[in-house]
Design an enzyme around this catalytic site. Sequence first.
Site, mmCIF file in Angstrom:
data_model
loop_
_atom_site.group_PDB
_atom_site.id
_atom_site.type_symbol
_atom_site.label_atom_id
_atom_site.label_comp_id
_atom_site.label_asym_id
_atom_site.label_seq_id
_atom_site.Cartn_x
_atom_site.Cartn_y
_atom_site.Cartn_z
ATOM 1 C CG ASP A 111 -3.691 77.812 -29.713
ATOM 2 O OD1 ASP A 111 -2.538 77.318 -29.692
ATOM 3 O OD2 ASP A 111 -4.084 78.559 -30.635
ATOM 4 C CG ASP A 141 -1.337 80.488 -28.099
ATOM 5 O OD1 ASP A 141 -0.862 79.381 -28.446
ATOM 6 O OD2 ASP A 141 -2.266 81.040 -28.719
ATOM 7 C CB SER A 177 0.778 80.669 -31.743
ATOM 8 O OG SER A 177 0.235 79.383 -31.638
ATOM 9 C CG ASP A 188 0.779 76.336 -28.705
ATOM 10 O OD1 ASP A 188 -0.009 76.214 -27.747
ATOM 11 O OD2 ASP A 188 0.489 76.981 -29.725
#
Length: 449
Positions: A252, A250, A106, A248
């Site tokens: 999400d 990833d 993440s 960010d």
Amino acid sequence: MVGASDFGTDGVRGLVGKGPITSVVFFQIGCAVSRIYQNKEITHVKPLILVAHDGRDSFNELGGALLAGLETPYAQVQNMGLLPTPVLAYLTKKQQAVCGIMVTASHNDARYNGLKFFQASGEKWTKKNIDRLLQEIKPINQAGSNQYLPSSPDKNLDFAYRIYLNHIKTAIEDLPKLQRKLKIIIDCANGAAAQLGPWIYESVGFEVLVIHNNPDGHNINHKSGSLHTAVLQEYVVANNADVGIAFDGDGDRLVLVDETGELLDGDNILHILAESGLNKGHTGVVSTIMSNTALTNKLSELGIKHAKVTVGDKHVYKKLKTEGWTLGGEPSGHIIILPHNQSGDGILAGLITILCAFNHTKNLSTWRNKMPKYPRVLLNLPLFLDQESQIAFERYLPTIQKKFDGAIQIDSRRSGTEPIYRVALEAKEREVLDLVQTLIEKKHQTLLA
């Protein structure tokens, strides 16, 4: 081996090569997931499992191990390649897969990696799913299991991109069209959204400039993305852009930057979506305990209820389902807009927010000024090595709050993704906030000595 304590706020995450973030453990997890979903009695219908990643170099070994563990005669595994987490979540549901596994850490830097798991519905795994996984994990002989060849994607990315674009267009088809073409600067965090994010925004008609969109396996989230917005803020002002958006690693979560270079976080986004009419016909918004009190007050003015839950977008989603509401999120930028996404989706939420915001005002700063926030600071303090000192520090915080008798709000918790203790401070007066911050940091240093 991996245990229940290794599962934090959002799956498994940690430093590569330490604890559960090793090729041996990823292979074990792959084998366990395959056992959960295999059906030996129906050999002509193999359950589909999708895997994707956010571009970290460590995927070569870790992802290779995971894929090797997943491969059995009883399951069909597809490596989808470099994709944002929300795209994998959507594809898991759309392609009727039994499970989606995202190899990502993440917002953390490239030293970290981890796993996020999705059910067939596109929802994140629950504790029940995790408990089942832990039951299925078996020890393996580590000899010869430390090296795995990376697997090339089984599908062309165009396939995933176009399915997701259709999803986006469906989500915004009932929203009013903008009266002018906006200039947007997108910070892709050198992560999973580096190609897809700008392409989506260009496809729906924005003028797009892009920064931090060259992932090399090592630069993900480095001085970029939703946690490091200084460069984006400067670019927005320098290029006379209408808005900046930062994802960010990833993809999400998101934050926005207005035309003056000021930041709008998840609380601001929830306010925009609620007041602009997206939440019309519903009675409440869900956020987490980390939200600013200004959001509660603003929602109250609008006649909208506000429920707070513990940190994690899966907890936000659970509360939304319980209450029958459609809008929720976190200050960090995980935003859920039902029925379109069951967990954070920076690309989708950013697009819907911008459309809603600019259909009501000419600029984004108007929205920021409509909800002035109370002074707030988030302290990220290293966990103590000995539990006695950690417990002593945690017990100290309520005494400080009691001492200031309502003038300060302190929310604290152990991070589910890093070895740190997060302390959020909020006060009406900046002087009080600064004083309490000094006292807490001094106490932490004293206990460390």
